[in-house]
Structure formats: structure tokens, C-alpha cells
Design a protein around this motif. Structure first.
Motif, PDB file in Angstrom:
ATOM      1  N   LEU A  62       0.863  -1.184   0.000  1.00 12.30           N
ATOM      2  CA  LEU A  62       0.000   0.000   0.000  1.00 12.30           C
ATOM      3  C   LEU A  62       0.893   1.224   0.000  1.00 12.30           C
ATOM      4  CD1 LEU A  62      -2.759  -0.866   2.635  1.00 12.30           C
ATOM      5  CD2 LEU A  62      -3.057  -0.589   0.176  1.00 12.30           C
ATOM      6  N   ALA A  63       0.682   2.101  -0.965  1.00 16.73           N
ATOM      7  CA  ALA A  63       1.444   3.344  -1.049  1.00 16.73           C
ATOM      8  C   ALA A  63       0.526   4.499  -0.666  1.00 16.73           C
ATOM      9  CB  ALA A  63       1.984   3.550  -2.460  1.00 16.73           C
ATOM     10  N   PHE A  64       0.988   5.340   0.248  1.00 21.92           N
ATOM     11  CA  PHE A  64       0.243   6.518   0.701  1.00 21.92           C
ATOM     12  C   PHE A  64       0.988   7.755   0.194  1.00 21.92           C
ATOM     13  CE2 PHE A  64      -0.509   3.086   3.612  1.00 21.92           C
ATOM     14  CZ  PHE A  64      -1.862   3.158   3.892  1.00 21.92           C
ATOM     15  N   HIS A  65       0.383   8.469  -0.747  1.00 21.56           N
ATOM     16  CA  HIS A  65       0.974   9.686  -1.302  1.00 21.56           C
ATOM     17  C   HIS A  65       0.184  10.875  -0.769  1.00 21.56           C
ATOM     18  CE1 HIS A  65       2.352   6.676  -4.228  1.00 21.56           C
ATOM     19  NE2 HIS A  65       3.359   7.506  -4.448  1.00 21.56           N
ATOM     20  N   VAL A  66       0.874  11.807  -0.111  1.00 17.74           N
ATOM     21  CA  VAL A  66       0.236  13.009   0.433  1.00 17.74           C
ATOM     22  C   VAL A  66       0.473  14.155  -0.548  1.00 17.74           C
ATOM     23  CG1 VAL A  66       0.102  14.592   2.388  1.00 17.74           C
ATOM     24  CG2 VAL A  66       0.661  12.181   2.773  1.00 17.74           C
ATOM     25  N   LYS A  77       0.811  19.171  -5.778  1.00 14.51           N
ATOM     26  CA  LYS A  77       2.212  18.964  -5.433  1.00 14.51           C
ATOM     27  C   LYS A  77       2.344  17.800  -4.461  1.00 14.51           C
ATOM     28  CE  LYS A  77       6.109  21.102  -3.099  1.00 14.51           C
ATOM     29  NZ  LYS A  77       6.415  19.907  -2.358  1.00 14.51           N
ATOM     30  N   LEU A  78       3.216  16.852  -4.779  1.00 13.17           N
ATOM     31  CA  LEU A  78       3.494  15.728  -3.891  1.00 13.17           C
ATOM     32  C   LEU A  78       4.313  16.224  -2.709  1.00 13.17           C
ATOM     33  CD1 LEU A  78       3.443  12.666  -3.291  1.00 13.17           C
ATOM     34  CD2 LEU A  78       5.579  12.502  -4.578  1.00 13.17           C
ATOM     35  N   ILE A  79       3.787  16.027  -1.502  1.00 15.72           N
ATOM     36  CA  ILE A  79       4.484  16.429  -0.280  1.00 15.72           C
ATOM     37  C   ILE A  79       5.391  15.299   0.194  1.00 15.72           C
ATOM     38  CG2 ILE A  79       4.174  17.059   2.139  1.00 15.72           C
ATOM     39  CD1 ILE A  79       1.521  18.378   1.290  1.00 15.72           C
ATOM     40  N   GLY A  80       4.892  14.080   0.136  1.00 14.59           N
ATOM     41  CA  GLY A  80       5.683  12.931   0.564  1.00 14.59           C
ATOM     42  C   GLY A  80       4.894  11.653   0.428  1.00 14.59           C
ATOM     43  N   LYS A  81       5.562  10.528   0.673  1.00  9.30           N
ATOM     44  CA  LYS A  81       4.888   9.244   0.562  1.00  9.30           C
ATOM     45  C   LYS A  81       5.418   8.268   1.602  1.00  9.30           C
ATOM     46  CE  LYS A  81       7.993   7.222  -2.836  1.00  9.30           C
ATOM     47  NZ  LYS A  81       8.121   6.564  -4.118  1.00  9.30           N
ATOM     48  N   CYS A  82       4.648   7.215   1.807  1.00 10.86           N
ATOM     49  CA  CYS A  82       5.007   6.138   2.720  1.00 10.86           C
ATOM     50  C   CYS A  82       4.473   4.843   2.114  1.00 10.86           C
ATOM     51  CB  CYS A  82       4.388   6.396   4.091  1.00 10.86           C
ATOM     52  SG  CYS A  82       4.624   5.057   5.257  1.00 10.86           S
ATOM     53  N   VAL A  83       5.240   3.771   2.206  1.00 12.15           N
ATOM     54  CA  VAL A  83       4.818   2.485   1.651  1.00 12.15           C
ATOM     55  C   VAL A  83       4.788   1.449   2.760  1.00 12.15           C
ATOM     56  CG1 VAL A  83       5.371   0.655   0.003  1.00 12.15           C
ATOM     57  CG2 VAL A  83       5.797   3.043  -0.600  1.00 12.15           C
ATOM     58  N   TRP A 112       2.259   6.343  13.389  1.00 15.98           N
ATOM     59  CA  TRP A 112       2.902   7.452  12.699  1.00 15.98           C
ATOM     60  C   TRP A 112       4.024   6.914  11.837  1.00 15.98           C
ATOM     61  CZ3 TRP A 112       1.144  12.297  12.584  1.00 15.98           C
ATOM     62  CH2 TRP A 112       0.285  12.729  13.598  1.00 15.98           C
ATOM     63  N   HIS A 113       4.128   7.429  10.615  1.00 16.79           N
ATOM     64  CA  HIS A 113       5.212   7.062   9.707  1.00 16.79           C
ATOM     65  C   HIS A 113       5.815   8.334   9.139  1.00 16.79           C
ATOM     66  CE1 HIS A 113       4.424   2.738   9.682  1.00 16.79           C
ATOM     67  NE2 HIS A 113       3.149   3.062   9.717  1.00 16.79           N
ATOM     68  N   THR A 114       7.100   8.298   8.916  1.00 18.60           N
ATOM     69  CA  THR A 114       7.797   9.444   8.335  1.00 18.60           C
ATOM     70  C   THR A 114       7.582   9.432   6.826  1.00 18.60           C
ATOM     71  OG1 THR A 114       9.480   9.282  10.049  1.00 18.60           O
ATOM     72  CG2 THR A 114      10.034  10.575   8.098  1.00 18.60           C
ATOM     73  N   LEU A 115       7.249  10.597   6.285  1.00 24.26           N
ATOM     74  CA  LEU A 115       7.072  10.703   4.840  1.00 24.26           C
ATOM     75  C   LEU A 115       8.424  10.900   4.172  1.00 24.26           C
ATOM     76  CD1 LEU A 115       4.018  13.133   4.608  1.00 24.26           C
ATOM     77  CD2 LEU A 115       4.013  10.646   4.370  1.00 24.26           C
ATOM     78  N   CYS A 116       8.612  10.263   3.030  1.00 27.00           N
ATOM     79  CA  CYS A 116       9.809  10.478   2.247  1.00 27.00           C
ATOM     80  C   CYS A 116       9.387  10.995   0.869  1.00 27.00           C
ATOM     81  CB  CYS A 116      10.635   9.209   2.119  1.00 27.00           C
ATOM     82  SG  CYS A 116       9.761   7.840   1.377  1.00 27.00           S
ATOM     83  N   GLU A 117      10.326  11.498   0.124  1.00 20.39           N
ATOM     84  CA  GLU A 117       9.986  12.052  -1.196  1.00 20.39           C
ATOM     85  C   GLU A 117      10.298  11.106  -2.308  1.00 20.39           C
ATOM     86  OE1 GLU A 117      10.910  16.064  -2.115  1.00 20.39           O
ATOM     87  OE2 GLU A 117      10.805  16.621  -0.022  1.00 20.39           O
TER      88      GLU A 117
END
Length: 117
Positions: A62-66, A77-83, A112-117
Motif C-alpha cells: 500500500l502506497a500513501f501519497h500526500v 504537489k506531492l508532499i511525501g509518501k510512505c509504503v 505514525w510514519h515518516t514521509l519520504c519524497e
């Protein structure tokens, strides 16, 4: 969600959730657009269900794109994502949460998960 850096003066965001299998998108859903609360935090309180065959667990993620919502015809604009996914796609907390969700499918868990780019 907190500590999000926005460009411009429009502070609205949404999350796109994608079910992937073998790095290919199978199903995609998204939250509504959310504005920050008075203390500056974002809360996405929505639930999504994806049907997943037990034989497909090891090749799924599951990919979460903010995204920052923009007005007009511009791209958001893509702020970050988490998989979250199996060992093939995730490590650390993301892998632990995935394994917990697969082991307890009817139980809700927030983390909580850290978002990466």
C-alpha cells in the motif's frame, strides 16, 4: 499528520492510497481534501477496504501519497509518501505494521510514519 511544509498560501492536503502488486497499481482510492486544525495538524479520518487474496500478500503493498491541493489547472504537489508492505517493499515500522494488519485483519491500528519524497 504534522510538520508538513506547503508552498504558497493554500494549506489543504489529501492522501491517495494505492494497492500495488508486483510494482503495478491494482486499485486506487483517495481521501477528501482536509484543512489543518487550529493547532496546525491534519487529521485524515477515513477508512478504506481492499480485497487481497492470501496468496498475493507477499507481492502486495500500500502506497500513501500526500498531496497539496492546488486550485485551477495546475498539478497537485506531492508532499511525501510512505509504503506499507511485505519484506519486498518495506522495512522497519512499515513492515511491522503490515505484518500486524495481515495477522489481525479485523483490528484497526494507527501508527505514525515518516514521509519520504
Amino acid at each position: 499528520m504534522n510538520n508538513i511544509e506547503f508552498q504558497g498560501d493554500k494549506h489543504e492536503a489529501y492522501v491517495r492510497v494505492t494497492l500495488n502488486q508486483h510494482y503495478r497499481s491494482v486499485k486506487e482510492k483517495r481521501t477528501g481534501i482536509v484543512r489543518p486544525s487550529r493547532d496546525g495538524e491534519f487529521s485524515f479520518i477515513e477508512g478504506f477496504n481492499f480485497k487481497l487474496n492470501p496468496t498475493q500478500v507477499d507481492v502486495s503493498s500500500l502506497a500513501f501519497h500526500v498531496f497539496q491541493a492546488t486550485s485551477g489547472y495546475g498539478r497537485d504537489k506531492l508532499i511525501g509518501k510512505c509504503v506499507l508492505g511485505s519484506y519486498m517493499f518495506a522495512r522497519g515500522k512499515a513492515l511491522i505494521q503490515w505484518n500486524s494488519a495481515i495477522a489481525n485483519p479485523m483490528e484497526q491500528k494507527q501508527d505514525w510514519h515518516t514521509l519520504c519524497e
